[in-house]
Scaffold this motif. Structure first.
Motif, short mmCIF file in Angstrom:
data_model
loop_
_atom_site.label_atom_id
_atom_site.label_comp_id
_atom_site.label_asym_id
_atom_site.label_seq_id
_atom_site.Cartn_x
_atom_site.Cartn_y
_atom_site.Cartn_z
N ASP A 1 23.56 48.61 47.68
CA ASP A 1 23.84 47.49 48.58
C ASP A 1 22.80 47.45 49.69
O ASP A 1 22.28 46.39 50.05
CB ASP A 1 25.24 47.62 49.17
N GLU B 1 25.02 36.13 55.26
CA GLU B 1 25.17 37.40 54.55
C GLU B 1 25.60 38.50 55.50
O GLU B 1 26.42 39.36 55.15
CB GLU B 1 23.84 37.77 53.87
N LEU C 1 29.63 38.00 56.31
CA LEU C 1 30.60 37.71 55.26
C LEU C 1 32.00 38.15 55.63
O LEU C 1 32.99 37.55 55.22
CB LEU C 1 30.18 38.38 53.94
N ARG D 1 30.00 34.51 47.47
CA ARG D 1 29.44 35.74 48.01
C ARG D 1 30.54 36.70 48.47
O ARG D 1 30.44 37.91 48.29
CB ARG D 1 28.50 35.45 49.17
N ARG D 2 31.60 36.15 49.09
CA ARG D 2 32.71 37.01 49.53
C ARG D 2 33.40 37.65 48.33
O ARG D 2 33.75 38.84 48.35
CB ARG D 2 33.69 36.19 50.36
N ASP E 1 32.04 38.17 45.36
CA ASP E 1 31.12 39.14 44.75
C ASP E 1 31.12 40.45 45.55
O ASP E 1 31.04 41.54 44.97
CB ASP E 1 29.70 38.56 44.71
N ARG E 2 31.18 40.33 46.87
CA ARG E 2 31.25 41.54 47.70
C ARG E 2 32.54 42.31 47.41
O ARG E 2 32.54 43.54 47.28
CB ARG E 2 31.18 41.14 49.18
N ALA F 1 32.32 44.18 44.15
CA ALA F 1 31.56 45.41 44.29
C ALA F 1 32.36 46.48 45.02
O ALA F 1 32.37 47.66 44.64
CB ALA F 1 30.25 45.14 45.02
N GLU F 2 33.06 46.08 46.09
CA GLU F 2 33.83 47.05 46.87
C GLU F 2 34.98 47.64 46.06
O GLU F 2 35.37 48.79 46.27
CB GLU F 2 34.38 46.37 48.13
N CYS G 1 36.12 41.45 53.56
CA CYS G 1 35.23 40.47 52.93
C CYS G 1 35.48 39.06 53.44
O CYS G 1 34.96 38.08 52.88
CB CYS G 1 35.41 40.51 51.41
#
Length: 331
Positions: free
Chosen positions: A202, A235, A238, A277-278, A280-281, A284-285, A303
């Protein structure tokens, strides 16, 4: 495909160790070694025309690949050669990825999109695998290459095409930070657990985007430059639940209608970009490999989601599975 070799690719500081996959021309007849290397390049990277300016028998070369989360780090040690990916190669097989190349020893030249850049040890250049390119190595060289899937980098760049084939200095600014992290990863990636790897990747992606933007600034002007500022600010924020088009426009000192206009050039409205994007974050988290001990609600809030039920519905709509199912997958 050539069988894996058994020795490290790079033999000086920054060497890849304990790689998951290595290839070598050692052990093959000298008259077949270059053809073996051509196949290695196609297997480890993308199909391309690999040529050597000096004909002859024998071609000593090694390549190793190591996964780093969703990225891959490769190390090469090879001889004088050119690597050219033509429009026909691109049409035959798309890559959907970028190659961030950094010489460790020797020099190389990269050509793409009408731009040409020559770099030495520590310098970087981003190459788009879905556009024709040419790499020229005038002598023996060693190189690290970070393979980045397109969907991970494109959302961070206002104009990705402006960042390929440009020189990224490795002795100053974000380029120096990226280079230091690549060298450190090459040496220590095998000591990191899955959670640490996710944190490093990241961080690395953000640094790569910063380095690419700085290097391509002269080519990015007007609305594209403003869009990049908007992407960078969004970014960074977010996790702020108050972030929306009105708030972002206020921070950029422009009107919401103008923000809407500049995002229209991407083909994705800001609200949809932010939503994606939120999520996707959060994906990942919540990765099973990450081992995050926060609750799903805590991750959702981090997020930028206020309503946990809304987050769960949006997550399932985008990924086809619930947050809890994704988190426990494979367990």
């Amino acid at each position: 495909m050539p069988e894996p070799g058994g020795r490290p690719v790079l033999h000086r500081e920054g060497a890849l160790v304990d790689q998951q996959r290595t290839w070598s021309t050692a052990g093959y007849r000298p008259d077949t070694q270059f053809s073996v290397w051509q196949q290695i390049i196609a297997d480890a990277f993308v199909p391309a025309e690999v040529a050597r300016p000096d004909a002859g028998e024998g071609f000593a070369a090694d390549c190793g690949a190591c996964p780093v989360g969703d990225l891959h780090l490769l190390g090469l040690s090879s001889q004088r050669q050119t690597v050219e990916r033509s429009p026909a190669h691109v049409a035959a097989r798309r890559a959907d990825q970028y190659f961030l190349n950094m010489p460790v020893a020797g020099r190389g030249r990269a050509e793409q999109g009408g731009r040409s850049v020559t770099g030495g040890p520590g310098d970087l250049v981003l190459v788009d695998g879905d556009l024709p390119f040419r790499l020229d190595f005038a002598g023996p060289f060693e190189q690290l290459c970070l393979v980045i899937p397109r969907p991970l980098l494109d959302p961070l760049l206002a104009d990705p095409a402006a960042g390929t084939g440009v020189a990224i200095r490795g002795d100053t600014g974000p380029g120096a930070l990226v280079g230091a992290l690549l060298r450190s990863l090459a040496e220590h990636v095998d000591t990191l657990d899955a959670r640490q790897v996710r944190g490093v990747t990241d961080h690395l992606l953000g640094l790569v985007a910063m380095a690419v933007v700085e290097a391509s600034e002269p080519a990015v002007r007007g609305r594209a430059a403003l869009l990049q500022r908007a992407l960078d600010e969004a970014e960074r924020s977010l996790g702020d639940p108050d972030l929306d088009a009105t708030e972002l426009a206020r921070r950029l000192h422009i009107s919401p209608s103008y923000l809407t206009k500049i995002f229209a050039t991407t083909g994705t409205p800001f609200a949809r970009w932010l939503w994606g994007r939120r999520l996707d974050r959060a994906w990942a988290e919540l990765s099973p490999e990450r081992g995050d001990d926060r609750t799903i609600t805590e991750v959702a809030h981090a997020c930028g989601f206020v309503d946990s039920a809304h987050f769960a519905r949006a997550f399932r709509t985008r990924f086809g599975t619930t947050p809890s199912q994704w988190r426990t997958m494979g367990q």
